[in-house]
Design an enzyme around this catalytic site. Structure first.
Site, mmCIF file in Angstrom:
data_model
loop_
_atom_site.group_PDB
_atom_site.id
_atom_site.type_symbol
_atom_site.label_atom_id
_atom_site.label_comp_id
_atom_site.label_asym_id
_atom_site.label_seq_id
_atom_site.Cartn_x
_atom_site.Cartn_y
_atom_site.Cartn_z
ATOM 1 N N ARG A 160 3.661 -8.257 -37.506
ATOM 2 C CA ARG A 160 3.498 -8.837 -36.174
ATOM 3 C C ARG A 160 2.693 -7.927 -35.250
ATOM 4 N NH1 ARG A 160 4.749 -11.727 -39.250
ATOM 5 N NH2 ARG A 160 6.480 -13.201 -39.364
ATOM 6 N N SER A 239 10.268 -17.579 -32.170
ATOM 7 C CA SER A 239 11.092 -16.371 -32.293
ATOM 8 C C SER A 239 10.823 -15.451 -31.106
ATOM 9 C CB SER A 239 10.779 -15.643 -33.601
ATOM 10 O OG SER A 239 11.048 -16.480 -34.706
ATOM 11 N N GLU A 343 8.887 -10.482 -28.950
ATOM 12 C CA GLU A 343 7.656 -10.849 -29.639
ATOM 13 C C GLU A 343 6.604 -11.408 -28.692
ATOM 14 O OE1 GLU A 343 6.334 -13.718 -33.365
ATOM 15 O OE2 GLU A 343 8.246 -12.679 -33.434
#
Length: 351
Positions: A160, A239, A343
């Site tokens: 990520r 998420s 995130e």
């Protein structure tokens, strides 16, 4: 190029949160994108780049500067090579590759947002990451004032993360190139256990491309991870927290906290993450810390379908969302000694 002043930004995000921008520019070509970036940089005006808005948390006060919405279009498929303009809708691009019989991104179906955002976040799901198929990223380099082409290695991809996320003020992604696989209509080997179970195969097997895509879409929809204007569980950024990656010492301490809190027989999710590190599940941590599906009594709550998604129930503010996120972070830290990291990108606010 469309220019609006005191323009609302909330409708441009999947959270539907955030105040207005002083100025909103919508660019439909690469040249317009570059012109807007140069104008902001030359005048010293703060710049916020917006694609699909699926990974943004914008403060209630909005953005004092120029918000640049990238609305470029363009899909070019040559053999197994795919080139996407940054403004292309990602879910549409995935569907197109499946129709063309090409494997490599089929398990990334249903992820909201634009193609240009995928290398920034190194978007991944159900055992696939875009870093596995991206060959080049064409971007405008604000530091040198010209368009550059970055190889996969130069993108510095990790979980990520990428060089674009590490230095968000430098590059504006214009186009992304992928190298896919012609496996005779079959998917890439299915890596993710949940997807394999749903498909009725063992991990490592291939399945028809359409079956892989449809199965992933069903799994995501069951977790509120496919956009639906009528479903407030999808008024989110998907998420909200990344899965923690712990070194040996950190994981040992975490494991001890799990046994202490939940009992000797309980084993937390653990996946090798390279170099003596272990990845665990943020969703598991949140749930075991007491933040179950639907948690919350205000206008921002945890999704009723998935503990990893924080949602706007219709009339939330960004501050409502952040208050919930801070509560979850503090609760998980107190319970297990692990600090969750958000995130989505925050604009004008922070946890």
């Amino acid at each position: 190029m469309q220019v609006l002043h005191d323009a609302p930004l909330a409708p441009l995000t999947t959270f539907r949160l955030g105040g207005p921008a002083t100025r909103l520019v919508t660019a439909a070509t690469d040249a317009e994108v570059i012109a807007a970036v140069r104008e902001a940089d030359d005048s010293g005006t703060p710049l916020l780049v917006i694609g699909g808005g699926s990974n943004l948390v914008i403060g209630d006060k909005g953005f004092d500067g120029t918000a640049l919405r990238i609305a470029t279009r363009g899909v070019e498929l040559r053999g197994t090579t795919l080139e996407l303009a940054a403004g292309e809708v990602w879910t549409d691009a995935v569907a197109r590759t499946v129709e063309a019989g090409l494997a490599g991104i089929e398990c990334l179906a249903g992820i909201p947002g634009s193609a240009g955002a995928t290398p920034i976040q190194n978007v991944g799901a159900y055992g696939q990451e875009v870093s596995s198929t991206i060959t080049e990223v064409i971007a405008y380099d604000r530091r040198v004032g010209e368009t550059v082409t970055l190889t996969n290695e130069e993108c510095a991809f990790s979980y990520r993360h990428s060089r674009f996320k590490a230095d968000p003020e430098r590059h504006v992604v214009l186009r992304v190139r992928f190298e896919l696989e012609d496996a005779g209509g079959l998917s890439a080997p299915v890596k993710y256990a949940e997807a394999a179970r749903a498909l009725g195969v063992e991990p490592g097997e291939r399945v028809p491309l359409a079956a892989a895509r449809e199965t992933v879409l069903k799994l995501r929809a069951g977790k509120g991870m496919v956009l639906d204007p009528e479903d407030h569980d999808t008024w989110s950024a998907g998420s909200f927290f990344t899965n923690p990656i712990l070194d040996h010492e950190q994981f040992t301490a975490f494991h001890a906290r799990v046994r202490e809190r939940l009992g000797e027989g309980v084993e937390p999710p653990a996946y090798p993450a390279g170099e003596g590190r272990t990845k665990t599940s943020a969703a598991w941590l949140i749930d075991k810390a007491g933040f179950t599906k639907g948690y919350g009594s205000g206008p921002a709550r945890i999704s009723t379908k998935h503990t990893l998604a924080l949602t706007n129930r219709g009339d939330a503010t960004t501050e409502d969302l952040l208050a919930l996120a801070r509560e979850v972070v503090a609760g998980v830290r107190e319970a297990f000694g692990v600090t969750l990291v958000n995130e989505p990108v925050t604009v004008g606010v922070s946890l």
